[in-house]
Design a protein around this motif. Structure first.
Motif, PDB file in Angstrom:
ATOM      1  N   ALA A 108       0.823  -1.216   0.000  1.00  0.00           N
ATOM      2  CA  ALA A 108       0.000   0.000   0.000  1.00  0.00           C
ATOM      3  C   ALA A 108       0.854   1.262   0.000  1.00  0.00           C
ATOM      4  N   SER A 109       2.108   1.158   0.446  1.00  0.00           N
ATOM      5  CA  SER A 109       3.014   2.313   0.480  1.00  0.00           C
ATOM      6  C   SER A 109       3.903   2.360  -0.755  1.00  0.00           C
ATOM      7  N   ARG A 110       3.373   1.919  -1.858  1.00  0.00           N
ATOM      8  CA  ARG A 110       4.140   1.724  -3.090  1.00  0.00           C
ATOM      9  C   ARG A 110       4.822   2.980  -3.605  1.00  0.00           C
ATOM     10  N   ASP A 111       4.326   4.169  -3.263  1.00  0.00           N
ATOM     11  CA  ASP A 111       4.931   5.388  -3.804  1.00  0.00           C
ATOM     12  C   ASP A 111       6.357   5.593  -3.317  1.00  0.00           C
ATOM     13  N   THR A 112       6.667   5.092  -2.126  1.00  0.00           N
ATOM     14  CA  THR A 112       8.024   5.259  -1.604  1.00  0.00           C
ATOM     15  C   THR A 112       8.730   3.949  -1.330  1.00  0.00           C
ATOM     16  N   VAL A 113       8.038   2.828  -1.435  1.00  0.00           N
ATOM     17  CA  VAL A 113       8.689   1.527  -1.257  1.00  0.00           C
ATOM     18  C   VAL A 113       9.262   1.080  -2.595  1.00  0.00           C
ATOM     19  N   GLY A 114      10.519   0.674  -2.575  1.00  0.00           N
ATOM     20  CA  GLY A 114      11.162   0.238  -3.806  1.00  0.00           C
ATOM     21  C   GLY A 114      11.112  -1.250  -3.994  1.00  0.00           C
ATOM     22  N   LEU A 115      11.699  -1.992  -3.052  1.00  0.00           N
ATOM     23  CA  LEU A 115      11.829  -3.426  -3.254  1.00  0.00           C
ATOM     24  C   LEU A 115      11.668  -4.169  -1.943  1.00  0.00           C
ATOM     25  N   ALA A 116      11.107  -5.362  -2.050  1.00  0.00           N
ATOM     26  CA  ALA A 116      11.006  -6.270  -0.914  1.00  0.00           C
ATOM     27  C   ALA A 116      11.776  -7.539  -1.232  1.00  0.00           C
ATOM     28  N   VAL A 117      12.498  -8.049  -0.257  1.00  0.00           N
ATOM     29  CA  VAL A 117      13.231  -9.288  -0.435  1.00  0.00           C
ATOM     30  C   VAL A 117      12.376 -10.440   0.079  1.00  0.00           C
ATOM     31  N   ALA A 118      12.010 -11.336  -0.804  1.00  0.00           N
ATOM     32  CA  ALA A 118      11.239 -12.525  -0.434  1.00  0.00           C
ATOM     33  C   ALA A 118      12.193 -13.642  -0.027  1.00  0.00           C
ATOM     34  N   ALA A 142       1.535  -3.111  -8.122  1.00  0.00           N
ATOM     35  CA  ALA A 142       1.609  -1.836  -7.408  1.00  0.00           C
ATOM     36  C   ALA A 142       2.902  -1.081  -7.688  1.00  0.00           C
ATOM     37  N   GLY A 143       3.850  -1.720  -8.378  1.00  0.00           N
ATOM     38  CA  GLY A 143       5.113  -1.067  -8.679  1.00  0.00           C
ATOM     39  C   GLY A 143       6.202  -1.329  -7.665  1.00  0.00           C
ATOM     40  N   VAL A 144       6.012  -2.336  -6.798  1.00  0.00           N
ATOM     41  CA  VAL A 144       7.031  -2.736  -5.824  1.00  0.00           C
ATOM     42  C   VAL A 144       7.745  -3.964  -6.381  1.00  0.00           C
ATOM     43  N   ASP A 145       9.045  -3.881  -6.558  1.00  0.00           N
ATOM     44  CA  ASP A 145       9.808  -5.002  -7.090  1.00  0.00           C
ATOM     45  C   ASP A 145      10.172  -5.981  -5.973  1.00  0.00           C
ATOM     46  N   VAL A 146      10.061  -7.253  -6.283  1.00  0.00           N
ATOM     47  CA  VAL A 146      10.397  -8.305  -5.322  1.00  0.00           C
ATOM     48  C   VAL A 146      11.581  -9.103  -5.858  1.00  0.00           C
ATOM     49  N   ILE A 147      12.604  -9.253  -5.031  1.00  0.00           N
ATOM     50  CA  ILE A 147      13.766 -10.051  -5.409  1.00  0.00           C
ATOM     51  C   ILE A 147      13.920 -11.204  -4.429  1.00  0.00           C
ATOM     52  N   GLY A 148      14.564 -12.272  -4.878  1.00  0.00           N
ATOM     53  CA  GLY A 148      14.651 -13.499  -4.101  1.00  0.00           C
ATOM     54  C   GLY A 148      15.956 -13.640  -3.345  1.00  0.00           C
ATOM     55  N   TYR A 149      15.841 -14.080  -2.111  1.00  0.00           N
ATOM     56  CA  TYR A 149      16.974 -14.229  -1.201  1.00  0.00           C
ATOM     57  C   TYR A 149      17.805 -15.464  -1.536  1.00  0.00           C
ATOM     58  N   VAL A 150      19.128 -15.267  -1.603  1.00  0.00           N
ATOM     59  CA  VAL A 150      20.065 -16.370  -1.826  1.00  0.00           C
ATOM     60  C   VAL A 150      21.269 -16.180  -0.903  1.00  0.00           C
ATOM     61  N   ARG A 151      21.594 -17.201  -0.142  1.00  0.00           N
ATOM     62  CA  ARG A 151      22.803 -17.171   0.687  1.00  0.00           C
ATOM     63  C   ARG A 151      24.042 -17.304  -0.192  1.00  0.00           C
ATOM     64  N   THR A 152      25.087 -16.555   0.148  1.00  0.00           N
ATOM     65  CA  THR A 152      26.385 -16.817  -0.476  1.00  0.00           C
ATOM     66  C   THR A 152      27.414 -17.285   0.543  1.00  0.00           C
ATOM     67  N   GLY A 153      27.069 -17.255   1.828  1.00  0.00           N
ATOM     68  CA  GLY A 153      27.896 -17.875   2.863  1.00  0.00           C
ATOM     69  C   GLY A 153      29.321 -17.392   2.948  1.00  0.00           C
ATOM     70  N   TYR A 154      29.560 -16.124   2.531  1.00  0.00           N
ATOM     71  CA  TYR A 154      30.930 -15.605   2.457  1.00  0.00           C
ATOM     72  C   TYR A 154      31.826 -16.569   1.678  1.00  0.00           C
ATOM     73  N   LEU A 155      31.198 -17.334   0.790  1.00  0.00           N
ATOM     74  CA  LEU A 155      31.902 -18.299  -0.066  1.00  0.00           C
ATOM     75  C   LEU A 155      32.737 -19.283   0.747  1.00  0.00           C
TER      76      LEU A 155
END
Length: 336
Positions: A108-118, A142-155
């Motif tokens: 609902a706060s899409r005007d100032t929210v950019g992205l959410a990490v799922a 609504a114009g909010v981009d969602v990106i997916g979480y991935v561990r890199t474990g400090y390699l």
């Protein structure tokens, strides 16, 4: 910024040409005020798998350099426009379920929210979750981009020596293969639900011998964009200032993750003032009220952070809620 049996940000739209709505005008920060946090909560750090902070370190175990408060401050550039970018470590169920209302308020706060990490399960999980699919589609509309979480474990490097899931390996090459499989799983399961990119957590901050570690993250960015399209958003989270070799290894870098007291003492790396503000993202927790939050956001602007998230929540997982409505509305400039 790990943690998500309860679910996991965050970063705003970082594609070229993205336009950010300015957050509401706020007071100048009081650099001398204290957050009152306990000593063990003041260090800027990324969380370990059990939610406790673990300092980002170089492969030989040496913590990455952070300027002390009495050193000469780095140059600053002001971010005139920002997005509130949210580590959404809460379950996107129905409005009556735990986490459901948070996703609805975020969207609902899409005007100032950019992205959410799922983050269904410290990564994409084993099967499609239709609650995530539904919220991702609502967010996209609504114009909010969602990106997916991935561990890199400090390699797999010291001092954490995180191991891969199946092989139990700390070998960087094995880690890279697991990371790419997780990226593929995200797009296989959620690509049709408008997945917008990938969030690489537990990121390295030191270049490494011959630029080795930075090159590995550049390889991951190239893999995402080469396989799933140049428009894919790639965010990396070392949770601390990185050496400049990392500047082009992600669209956005989380260069601070920690509590309010640590943030007031934080000194950005000099190169951070010389890049577009959407390259930089700051995450600050344990900020108890809206007045202090406004000071922190003002400080983040002075530090050229085009993406910011501030919350009242605390360790062990400060990303499993949104702030109370009045606090959230002040952060996003939204009138209830």
């Amino acid at each position: 910024m790990r943690r998500s049996t309860r679910i996991l940000a965050c970063a705003a739209v970082v594609a070229a040409g993205a336009t950010f709505a300015a957050l509401p005008a706020i007071a100048s920060p009081d650099e001398t005020s204290s957050a009152g946090a306990s000593p063990e909560e003041t260090a800027s750090a990324s969380a370990s798998p059990d939610g406790t902070p673990s300092a980002t370190a170089s492969p030989d175990g040496t913590p990455s350099a952070t300027a002390s408060p009495d050193e000469t401050p780095s140059p600053t550039a002001t971010a005139s426009d920002q997005k509130v970018s949210v580590p959404a470590y809460f379950y996107p169920g129905t409005p009556g379920s735990s986490g459901g209302p948070y996703w609805d308020r975020l969207i609902a706060s899409r005007d100032t929210v950019g992205l959410a990490v799922a983050n269904p399960d410290n990564g994409p999980g084993q099967a499609v979750n239709t609650d995530y699919t539904a919220k991702m589609r609502q967010a996209e509309a609504a114009g909010v981009d969602v990106i997916g979480y991935v561990r890199t474990g400090y390699l797999g490097t010291a001092p954490n020596n995180f191991t891969t899931r199946e092989e139990g390996s700390t070998d960087p090459g094995v880690w890279l293969n697991q990371i790419k499989r997780d990226v593929d799983a995200w797009y296989t399961m959620y690509g049709a639900a408008n997945l917008d990119g990938i969030f690489f957590d537990e990121g390295m901050a030191q270049c490494g011998p011959g630029n080795k570690w930075a090159d590995h993250y550049a390889e991951l960015k190239k893999y995402v964009e080469g396989t799933y399209g140049a428009e894919a958003i790639v965010v990396a989270n070392p949770g601390t200032g990185t050496q400049e070799c990392f500047k082009d290894t992600a669209d956005t870098l989380v260069t601070f993750e920690g509590d309010e007291d640590a943030y007031r003492r934080h000194q950005p790396e000099a190169w951070e003032a010389k890049v577009p503000s959407d390259k930089i993202w700051h995450l600050v927790y344990d900020v108890p009220d809206a007045a202090r939050m406004s000071e922190v956001v003002a400080l983040s602007r002075e530090r050229n952070a085009g993406h910011v998230y501030v919350t009242h929540d605390i360790l062990d997982n400060p990303w499993d809620t949104l702030p109370p409505a009045a606090y959230w509305n002040s952060l996003t400039g939204r009138t209830p």
